[in-house]
Design a protein around this motif. Structure first.
Motif, PDB file in Angstrom:
ATOM      1  N   ASN A 255       0.621  -1.347  -0.028  1.00 57.58           N
ATOM      2  CA  ASN A 255       0.097  -0.026  -0.047  1.00 57.58           C
ATOM      3  C   ASN A 255       0.828   1.177  -0.007  1.00 57.58           C
ATOM      4  OD1 ASN A 255      -2.547  -1.233  -0.186  1.00 57.58           O
ATOM      5  ND2 ASN A 255      -2.516  -1.521   2.112  1.00 57.58           N
ATOM      6  N   TRP A 256       1.967   1.255   0.639  1.00 54.80           N
ATOM      7  CA  TRP A 256       2.871   2.138   0.770  1.00 54.80           C
ATOM      8  C   TRP A 256       3.539   2.701  -0.767  1.00 54.80           C
ATOM      9  CZ3 TRP A 256       4.276   6.134   4.261  1.00 54.80           C
ATOM     10  CH2 TRP A 256       5.375   6.685   3.828  1.00 54.80           C
ATOM     11  N   ILE A 257       4.038   1.802  -1.374  1.00 58.24           N
ATOM     12  CA  ILE A 257       4.350   1.950  -2.607  1.00 58.24           C
ATOM     13  C   ILE A 257       3.243   2.356  -3.748  1.00 58.24           C
ATOM     14  CG2 ILE A 257       5.361   0.800  -4.820  1.00 58.24           C
ATOM     15  CD1 ILE A 257       7.214  -0.695  -2.848  1.00 58.24           C
ATOM     16  N   TRP A 258       1.955   1.682  -3.486  1.00 62.91           N
ATOM     17  CA  TRP A 258       0.941   2.155  -4.325  1.00 62.91           C
ATOM     18  C   TRP A 258       0.370   3.737  -4.319  1.00 62.91           C
ATOM     19  CZ3 TRP A 258      -1.620   1.008  -8.699  1.00 62.91           C
ATOM     20  CH2 TRP A 258      -2.650   1.632  -8.720  1.00 62.91           C
ATOM     21  N   ASN A 259       0.569   3.937  -3.056  1.00 63.17           N
ATOM     22  CA  ASN A 259       0.099   5.312  -2.523  1.00 63.17           C
ATOM     23  C   ASN A 259       1.256   6.397  -3.057  1.00 63.17           C
ATOM     24  OD1 ASN A 259      -1.775   4.302  -0.986  1.00 63.17           O
ATOM     25  ND2 ASN A 259      -0.865   4.759   1.041  1.00 63.17           N
ATOM     26  N   SER A 260       2.619   5.920  -3.261  1.00 61.09           N
ATOM     27  CA  SER A 260       3.402   6.749  -3.814  1.00 61.09           C
ATOM     28  C   SER A 260       3.207   6.996  -5.494  1.00 61.09           C
ATOM     29  CB  SER A 260       4.959   6.176  -3.530  1.00 61.09           C
ATOM     30  OG  SER A 260       5.966   6.845  -4.401  1.00 61.09           O
ATOM     31  N   LEU A 313       5.443  20.971   1.133  1.00 62.34           N
ATOM     32  CA  LEU A 313       6.585  22.124   1.235  1.00 62.34           C
ATOM     33  C   LEU A 313       6.044  23.106   0.216  1.00 62.34           C
ATOM     34  CD1 LEU A 313       9.803  20.138   1.287  1.00 62.34           C
ATOM     35  CD2 LEU A 313       8.953  21.244   3.112  1.00 62.34           C
ATOM     36  N   GLN A 314       6.110  24.495   0.430  1.00 63.98           N
ATOM     37  CA  GLN A 314       6.195  25.485  -0.372  1.00 63.98           C
ATOM     38  C   GLN A 314       7.139  26.695  -0.047  1.00 63.98           C
ATOM     39  OE1 GLN A 314       2.100  27.055  -1.358  1.00 63.98           O
ATOM     40  NE2 GLN A 314       2.853  28.222  -2.762  1.00 63.98           N
ATOM     41  N   LYS A 315       7.860  27.261  -1.016  1.00 61.47           N
ATOM     42  CA  LYS A 315       8.867  28.422  -0.830  1.00 61.47           C
ATOM     43  C   LYS A 315       8.070  29.362  -0.025  1.00 61.47           C
ATOM     44  CE  LYS A 315      12.120  31.653  -2.786  1.00 61.47           C
ATOM     45  NZ  LYS A 315      13.169  31.091  -1.932  1.00 61.47           N
ATOM     46  N   ASP A 316       8.766  30.017   1.179  1.00 67.53           N
ATOM     47  CA  ASP A 316       8.236  30.984   2.069  1.00 67.53           C
ATOM     48  C   ASP A 316       7.291  30.534   2.785  1.00 67.53           C
ATOM     49  OD1 ASP A 316      10.595  32.380   1.299  1.00 67.53           O
ATOM     50  OD2 ASP A 316       9.551  33.300  -0.426  1.00 67.53           O
ATOM     51  N   LYS A 317       6.917  29.345   3.040  1.00 68.73           N
ATOM     52  CA  LYS A 317       5.540  28.942   3.729  1.00 68.73           C
ATOM     53  C   LYS A 317       5.927  27.901   4.773  1.00 68.73           C
ATOM     54  CE  LYS A 317       0.821  27.814   3.126  1.00 68.73           C
ATOM     55  NZ  LYS A 317      -0.254  27.681   1.894  1.00 68.73           N
ATOM     56  N   GLU A 318       5.449  27.886   5.995  1.00 70.35           N
ATOM     57  CA  GLU A 318       5.734  26.988   6.956  1.00 70.35           C
ATOM     58  C   GLU A 318       5.347  25.550   6.574  1.00 70.35           C
ATOM     59  OE1 GLU A 318       7.349  26.157  10.845  1.00 70.35           O
ATOM     60  OE2 GLU A 318       7.062  27.905   9.790  1.00 70.35           O
ATOM     61  N   PRO A 319       6.158  24.467   6.548  1.00 70.46           N
ATOM     62  CA  PRO A 319       5.746  23.068   6.006  1.00 70.46           C
ATOM     63  C   PRO A 319       4.799  22.578   6.920  1.00 70.46           C
ATOM     64  CG  PRO A 319       8.258  23.480   6.443  1.00 70.46           C
ATOM     65  CD  PRO A 319       7.654  24.645   7.088  1.00 70.46           C
ATOM     66  N   LEU A 320       4.159  21.673   6.340  1.00 71.44           N
ATOM     67  CA  LEU A 320       2.884  20.832   7.050  1.00 71.44           C
ATOM     68  C   LEU A 320       3.150  19.451   7.123  1.00 71.44           C
ATOM     69  CD1 LEU A 320       0.055  21.251   8.416  1.00 71.44           C
ATOM     70  CD2 LEU A 320      -1.003  20.919   5.894  1.00 71.44           C
ATOM     71  N   PHE A 321       3.136  18.861   8.296  1.00 72.34           N
ATOM     72  CA  PHE A 321       3.214  17.402   8.494  1.00 72.34           C
ATOM     73  C   PHE A 321       1.651  16.626   8.081  1.00 72.34           C
ATOM     74  CE2 PHE A 321       4.365  13.155   9.544  1.00 72.34           C
ATOM     75  CZ  PHE A 321       3.263  12.711  10.501  1.00 72.34           C
ATOM     76  N   ILE A 322       1.706  15.753   7.387  1.00 72.72           N
ATOM     77  CA  ILE A 322       0.440  14.771   7.390  1.00 72.72           C
ATOM     78  C   ILE A 322       0.658  13.603   7.552  1.00 72.72           C
ATOM     79  CG2 ILE A 322      -1.297  14.258   5.675  1.00 72.72           C
ATOM     80  CD1 ILE A 322      -0.840  16.596   3.981  1.00 72.72           C
ATOM     81  N   ALA A 323       0.038  12.902   8.507  1.00 76.46           N
ATOM     82  CA  ALA A 323       0.245  11.349   9.102  1.00 76.46           C
ATOM     83  C   ALA A 323      -0.041  10.525   7.947  1.00 76.46           C
ATOM     84  CB  ALA A 323      -0.674  11.059  10.016  1.00 76.46           C
ATOM     85  N   ASP A 324       0.438   9.494   7.709  1.00 78.13           N
ATOM     86  CA  ASP A 324       0.224   8.391   6.619  1.00 78.13           C
ATOM     87  C   ASP A 324      -1.399   8.153   6.431  1.00 78.13           C
ATOM     88  OD1 ASP A 324       0.538   6.729   4.972  1.00 78.13           O
ATOM     89  OD2 ASP A 324       0.699   4.784   6.345  1.00 78.13           O
ATOM     90  N   ASP A 325      -2.062   8.149   5.257  1.00 76.25           N
ATOM     91  CA  ASP A 325      -3.290   8.421   5.119  1.00 76.25           C
ATOM     92  C   ASP A 325      -3.421   7.728   3.636  1.00 76.25           C
ATOM     93  OD1 ASP A 325      -6.014   8.563   5.227  1.00 76.25           O
ATOM     94  OD2 ASP A 325      -5.746  10.320   6.219  1.00 76.25           O
ATOM     95  N   THR A 326      -4.800   7.667   3.165  1.00 75.99           N
ATOM     96  CA  THR A 326      -5.059   7.412   1.710  1.00 75.99           C
ATOM     97  C   THR A 326      -4.755   8.468   0.902  1.00 75.99           C
ATOM     98  OG1 THR A 326      -7.308   8.251   1.799  1.00 75.99           O
ATOM     99  CG2 THR A 326      -7.167   6.199   2.422  1.00 75.99           C
TER     100      THR A 326
END
Length: 362
Positions: A255-260, A313-326
């Protein structure tokens, strides 16, 4: 290595020693009263010179020499063979430290009392390299270059151990420096913040961690030269998919590879970049679709909380973490973060996922 006395003071001492002898020699043909006055004058000069010489000798102390390569951090043990800084040296330290306040995440008071605690072998005959620390319980350590007249040339902070407890959170900051034989200085900084009450979008028990690295070299004139990191003036959007395989309780599955695969196929046409990372989390290179490097980011601070997931990630913007999901959930959050219209995954891709595929996880 002895703490040097000013050479002009030494010359003055020798001159004062010679005056009494000259007075006695010139006193041989004078009256008894004049002889007594001259002798008293000579004795007073000897006493003054002797006291001055004794004071100078008490300042001759030995700094422990440290050889390279070397790691420096704040110590809880009392330092031996330290040398208190002079008022002029102390004022120089305080003035320089005010210019470094923005280098620290944690606010702190600048000490008014400093000690030279050791000396590092120097490559130059024109200056020495001292390690300086605040007097008392050590929480800050500096590196200084000093010329042969005991005047500071330059100073940088290299180690700290600071902690603060506030109403809604506690924070700590720790620096450690590594110096190699080429006098290249690498300062590793770690900042941690633990929230006890909800604040700034963080729930109770959540934490925030940051890691940074500063690098310096020492120039031939004794100044510290900051090594600038590459600056990329390119606007980009990217999704970083990461996993720390050594900390995962179970191996990554298909599933991890498929999500990628699914995420990459849906964002490439939108010029949103994609990167998978499984190691070297402190130096993640982001490449565009032409193979050009557009940024180098540090995501290691996330690893103190999460073992896998996504970072937007986006330039000049605070990074946002997302937990593993669909993939659909990740893309929904990504489109919101990038201020782009919603993106729906093709049903054909979902049907493909239901098929039988053999994935090999390396």
């Amino acid at each position: 290595l002895q703490h040097r006395r000013d050479r002009e003071d030494d010359t003055w001492v020798y001159f004062c020693y010679a005056i009494p002898f000259l007075c006695i020699f010139a006193n041989q043909k004078r009256t008894d009263k004049m002889k007594k006055q001259t002798i008293y004058f000579a004795l007073i000069l000897w006493l003054l010179v002797g006291c001055h010489s004794s004071d100078n000798q008490s300042e001759d102390r030995i700094l422990n020499e440290q050889l390279l390569p070397l790691t420096l951090s704040c110590s809880e043990q009392a330092q031996e063979n330290t040398i208190p800084l002079t008022d002029v040296q102390t004022n120089f330290v305080i003035k320089k430290m005010k210019g470094f306040e923005k280098k620290f995440f944690t606010r702190m008071a600048i000490s008014e009392n400093w000690l030279a605690v050791s000396q590092i072998e120097s490559f130059s005959p024109n200056f020495d390299i001292w390690v300086i620390a605040n007097e008392g319980e050590e929480y800050l350590k500096l590196l200084a270059t000093i010329d042969k007249e005991n005047n500071f040339i330059d100073i940088i902070p290299i180690a700290c151990n600071i902690g603060n407890e506030k109403t809604k959170y506690v924070e700590s900051e720790y620096w450690q420096a590594d110096i190699d034989k080429e006098y290249h200085i690498v300062i590793n900084k770690q900042y941690d913040k633990l929230y006890s009450l909800s604040e700034e979008g963080y729930e109770s028990g959540n934490s925030l961690s940051k890691k940074l690295i500063d690098e310096y070299d020492i120039a031939d004139n004794g100044t510290f030269v900051y090594i600038d990191k590459p600056v990329f003036d390119i606007d980009y959007k990217a999704i970083v998919m990461f996993a720390d395989k050594e900390k995962l309780l179970s191996p990554l599955d298909e599933n991890w590879i498929w999500n990628s695969i699914t995420i990459q196929e849906n964002i490439e046409s939108l010029n949103i970049l994609f990167k998978e990372v499984y190691q070297n989390f402190d130096k993640v290179s982001i490449y565009d679709y032409q193979g050009e490097e557009v940024d180098i980011v540090d995501i290691s601070y996330i690893l103190s909380q999460e073992n896998k997931g996504y970072i937007l990630l986006q330039k000049d913007k605070e990074p946002l973490f997302i937990a593993d999901d669909t993939p659909q959930s990740v893309l929904d959050k990504a489109m919101t973060y990038f201020n782009m219209p919603p993106l729906q995954i093709n049903q054909a891709q979902e049907d493909d996922k239901a098929g039988n595929y053999d994935f090999e996880i390396e």
